[in-house]
Design a protein around this motif. Structure first.
Motif, PDB file in Angstrom:
ATOM      1  N   GLY A 158       0.616  -1.548   0.087  1.00  0.00           N
ATOM      2  CA  GLY A 158       0.215   0.003   0.413  1.00  0.00           C
ATOM      3  C   GLY A 158       0.338   1.319   0.090  1.00  0.00           C
ATOM      4  N   LEU A 159       0.883   1.824  -0.844  1.00  0.00           N
ATOM      5  CA  LEU A 159       2.173   2.745  -1.237  1.00  0.00           C
ATOM      6  C   LEU A 159       1.710   4.345  -0.639  1.00  0.00           C
ATOM      7  CD1 LEU A 159       4.697   4.431  -2.756  1.00  0.00           C
ATOM      8  CD2 LEU A 159       3.265   4.514  -4.545  1.00  0.00           C
ATOM      9  N   ARG A 160       0.210   4.489  -0.490  1.00  0.00           N
ATOM     10  CA  ARG A 160       0.026   5.783  -0.496  1.00  0.00           C
ATOM     11  C   ARG A 160       0.311   5.413   1.428  1.00  0.00           C
ATOM     12  NH1 ARG A 160      -6.278   6.914  -1.075  1.00  0.00           N
ATOM     13  NH2 ARG A 160      -6.169   4.348  -1.142  1.00  0.00           N
ATOM     14  N   ALA A 161      -0.196   4.447   2.847  1.00  0.00           N
ATOM     15  CA  ALA A 161      -0.216   4.445   3.794  1.00  0.00           C
ATOM     16  C   ALA A 161       1.417   4.068   4.220  1.00  0.00           C
ATOM     17  CB  ALA A 161      -0.450   3.036   4.278  1.00  0.00           C
ATOM     18  N   PHE A 162       1.830   4.030   3.198  1.00  0.00           N
ATOM     19  CA  PHE A 162       3.763   3.601   3.070  1.00  0.00           C
ATOM     20  C   PHE A 162       4.491   5.078   3.416  1.00  0.00           C
ATOM     21  CE2 PHE A 162       7.535   3.775   1.045  1.00  0.00           C
ATOM     22  CZ  PHE A 162       8.717   2.845   1.471  1.00  0.00           C
ATOM     23  N   LEU A 163       3.907   5.849   2.319  1.00  0.00           N
ATOM     24  CA  LEU A 163       4.875   6.820   2.218  1.00  0.00           C
ATOM     25  C   LEU A 163       4.193   8.288   3.477  1.00  0.00           C
ATOM     26  CD1 LEU A 163       3.719   8.097  -2.038  1.00  0.00           C
ATOM     27  CD2 LEU A 163       6.273   7.726  -0.382  1.00  0.00           C
ATOM     28  N   GLU A 164       3.221   7.857   3.355  1.00  0.00           N
ATOM     29  CA  GLU A 164       2.750   8.483   5.338  1.00  0.00           C
ATOM     30  C   GLU A 164       3.636   8.348   6.884  1.00  0.00           C
ATOM     31  OE1 GLU A 164      -1.320   7.836   5.831  1.00  0.00           O
ATOM     32  OE2 GLU A 164      -2.014   9.113   4.202  1.00  0.00           O
TER      33      GLU A 164
ATOM     34  N   CYS B 153       0.244   9.627  -5.065  1.00  0.00           N
ATOM     35  CA  CYS B 153       1.931   9.369  -4.987  1.00  0.00           C
ATOM     36  C   CYS B 153       2.664  10.037  -5.883  1.00  0.00           C
ATOM     37  CB  CYS B 153       1.397   7.550  -5.031  1.00  0.00           C
ATOM     38  SG  CYS B 153      -0.045   7.218  -3.265  1.00  0.00           S
ATOM     39  N   CYS B 154       2.989   9.789  -7.212  1.00  0.00           N
ATOM     40  CA  CYS B 154       3.789  10.660  -7.798  1.00  0.00           C
ATOM     41  C   CYS B 154       4.242  12.055  -7.253  1.00  0.00           C
ATOM     42  CB  CYS B 154       2.935  10.996  -9.067  1.00  0.00           C
ATOM     43  SG  CYS B 154       3.291   9.186 -10.242  1.00  0.00           S
ATOM     44  N   GLU B 155       3.323  12.429  -6.994  1.00  0.00           N
ATOM     45  CA  GLU B 155       3.815  14.036  -6.355  1.00  0.00           C
ATOM     46  C   GLU B 155       4.106  14.086  -5.116  1.00  0.00           C
ATOM     47  OE1 GLU B 155       0.856  18.323  -4.768  1.00  0.00           O
ATOM     48  OE2 GLU B 155       0.384  16.752  -7.057  1.00  0.00           O
ATOM     49  N   ALA B 156       3.690  13.430  -4.639  1.00  0.00           N
ATOM     50  CA  ALA B 156       4.555  12.783  -2.984  1.00  0.00           C
ATOM     51  C   ALA B 156       5.762  11.980  -3.496  1.00  0.00           C
ATOM     52  CB  ALA B 156       3.845  11.655  -2.003  1.00  0.00           C
ATOM     53  N   LEU B 157       5.901  11.528  -4.011  1.00  0.00           N
ATOM     54  CA  LEU B 157       7.509  10.850  -4.523  1.00  0.00           C
ATOM     55  C   LEU B 157       7.781  11.696  -5.074  1.00  0.00           C
ATOM     56  CD1 LEU B 157       6.181   7.430  -5.687  1.00  0.00           C
ATOM     57  CD2 LEU B 157       8.177   7.306  -3.590  1.00  0.00           C
ATOM     58  N   SER B 158       8.027  12.802  -5.509  1.00  0.00           N
ATOM     59  CA  SER B 158       8.595  13.374  -6.453  1.00  0.00           C
ATOM     60  C   SER B 158       9.533  14.222  -5.706  1.00  0.00           C
ATOM     61  CB  SER B 158       7.380  14.239  -7.570  1.00  0.00           C
ATOM     62  OG  SER B 158       7.310  13.786  -8.490  1.00  0.00           O
ATOM     63  N   ALA B 159       8.271  14.798  -4.661  1.00  0.00           N
ATOM     64  CA  ALA B 159       8.918  15.819  -3.404  1.00  0.00           C
ATOM     65  C   ALA B 159       9.744  15.370  -2.509  1.00  0.00           C
ATOM     66  CB  ALA B 159       7.782  16.254  -2.557  1.00  0.00           C
ATOM     67  N   LEU B 160       9.351  14.138  -2.237  1.00  0.00           N
ATOM     68  CA  LEU B 160      10.101  13.241  -1.402  1.00  0.00           C
ATOM     69  C   LEU B 160      11.850  12.895  -2.022  1.00  0.00           C
ATOM     70  CD1 LEU B 160      10.395  11.823   1.390  1.00  0.00           C
ATOM     71  CD2 LEU B 160       9.581   9.701   0.161  1.00  0.00           C
ATOM     72  N   LEU B 161      12.354  12.450  -3.057  1.00  0.00           N
ATOM     73  CA  LEU B 161      12.719  12.414  -4.235  1.00  0.00           C
ATOM     74  C   LEU B 161      13.196  13.398  -6.006  1.00  0.00           C
ATOM     75  CD1 LEU B 161      12.361   8.232  -3.365  1.00  0.00           C
ATOM     76  CD2 LEU B 161      13.761   9.623  -2.505  1.00  0.00           C
ATOM     77  N   PRO B 162      13.390  13.984  -5.111  1.00  0.00           N
ATOM     78  CA  PRO B 162      13.519  15.010  -6.313  1.00  0.00           C
ATOM     79  C   PRO B 162      14.544  14.568  -7.448  1.00  0.00           C
ATOM     80  CG  PRO B 162      14.072  16.211  -4.316  1.00  0.00           C
ATOM     81  CD  PRO B 162      14.362  14.859  -4.064  1.00  0.00           C
ATOM     82  N   ASP B 163      15.530  13.700  -6.772  1.00  0.00           N
ATOM     83  CA  ASP B 163      16.132  13.088  -8.284  1.00  0.00           C
ATOM     84  C   ASP B 163      16.029  12.418  -9.123  1.00  0.00           C
ATOM     85  OD1 ASP B 163      18.313  14.759  -7.598  1.00  0.00           O
ATOM     86  OD2 ASP B 163      19.378  13.876  -5.964  1.00  0.00           O
ATOM     87  N   TYR B 164      14.362  12.257  -8.516  1.00  0.00           N
ATOM     88  CA  TYR B 164      14.144  10.587  -9.356  1.00  0.00           C
ATOM     89  C   TYR B 164      13.104  11.587 -10.476  1.00  0.00           C
ATOM     90  CZ  TYR B 164      16.939   7.542  -7.086  1.00  0.00           C
ATOM     91  OH  TYR B 164      18.486   6.869  -6.342  1.00  0.00           O
TER      92      TYR B 164
END
Length: 177
Positions: A36-42, A76-87
């Motif tokens: 579950g990626l949403r919960a994982f990112l939280e 989730c794309c937005e959250a991952l982009s903010a968390l890992l800007p080099d990816y």
């Protein structure tokens, strides 16, 4: 007597395996079943950030993201982009299941690789897509991220797994060679 019997009713201890250092310039991919990626990112965003800082992977695969196409993937794309800007994080790199809250795989990669990446969702399961397999083609290799189905409660999917899934995956991989 196996590990299960030795540790029945308790946790099986994690082995301490010292990993060899990869030679400079090596390609590194990491896969994580996030359930579950949403919960994982939280709940575990800092763990992901630390893993990326320490391991410096070229590609990260997420298994069992449980997202549906559309707003959940976009968020989730937005959250991952903010968390890992080099990816590079693209919604097209998310394979989703037709069944809500079920399976799904995704890939992200270092931004400098973006113009070299060709991505394809691969359907190996029978019936509706379960979003289990993505293939990333790079100039010198194929990376296949696959969330393999288990046999399920009561081994109800064992025949499908042995008779269809495994041979289809094997055939697909041989076709890449």
């Amino acid at each position: 007597e196996g590990l299960y019997e030795q540790h029945k009713g308790a946790s099986i201890p994690e082995p301490r395996i010292v990993r060899a250092k990869a030679p400079a310039g090596s390609f590194k991919a990491i896969s994580w079943n996030v359930a579950g990626l949403r919960a994982f990112l939280e709940k575990r965003a800092e763990d992901l950030k630390r893993l990326v800082r320490e391991e410096k992977p070229d590609v990260i695969g997420f298994l069992e993201h449980k997202l549906q196409p559309g707003e959940h993937v976009a968020a989730c794309c937005e959250a991952l982009s903010a968390l890992l800007p080099d990816y590079a994080v693209e919604s097209s790199a998310f394979a989703c299941a037709k069944q809500k809250g079920y399976s799904g795989v995704a890939l992200i990669w270092k931004r400098e690789m973006a113009n070299k990446v060709k991505l394809q969702a691969v359907k190996l399961e029978k019936g509706a897509s379960e979003g289990r397999t993505l293939c990333m083609e790079l100039p010198k290799l194929f990376l296949v991220l696959c969330y393999v189905p288990n046999s399920g409660d009561g081994l109800r999917r064992l025949k499908e797994r042995i008779g269809q899934w495994d041979p289809r995956l094997r055939s697909y991989l041989q076709g890449l060679a």
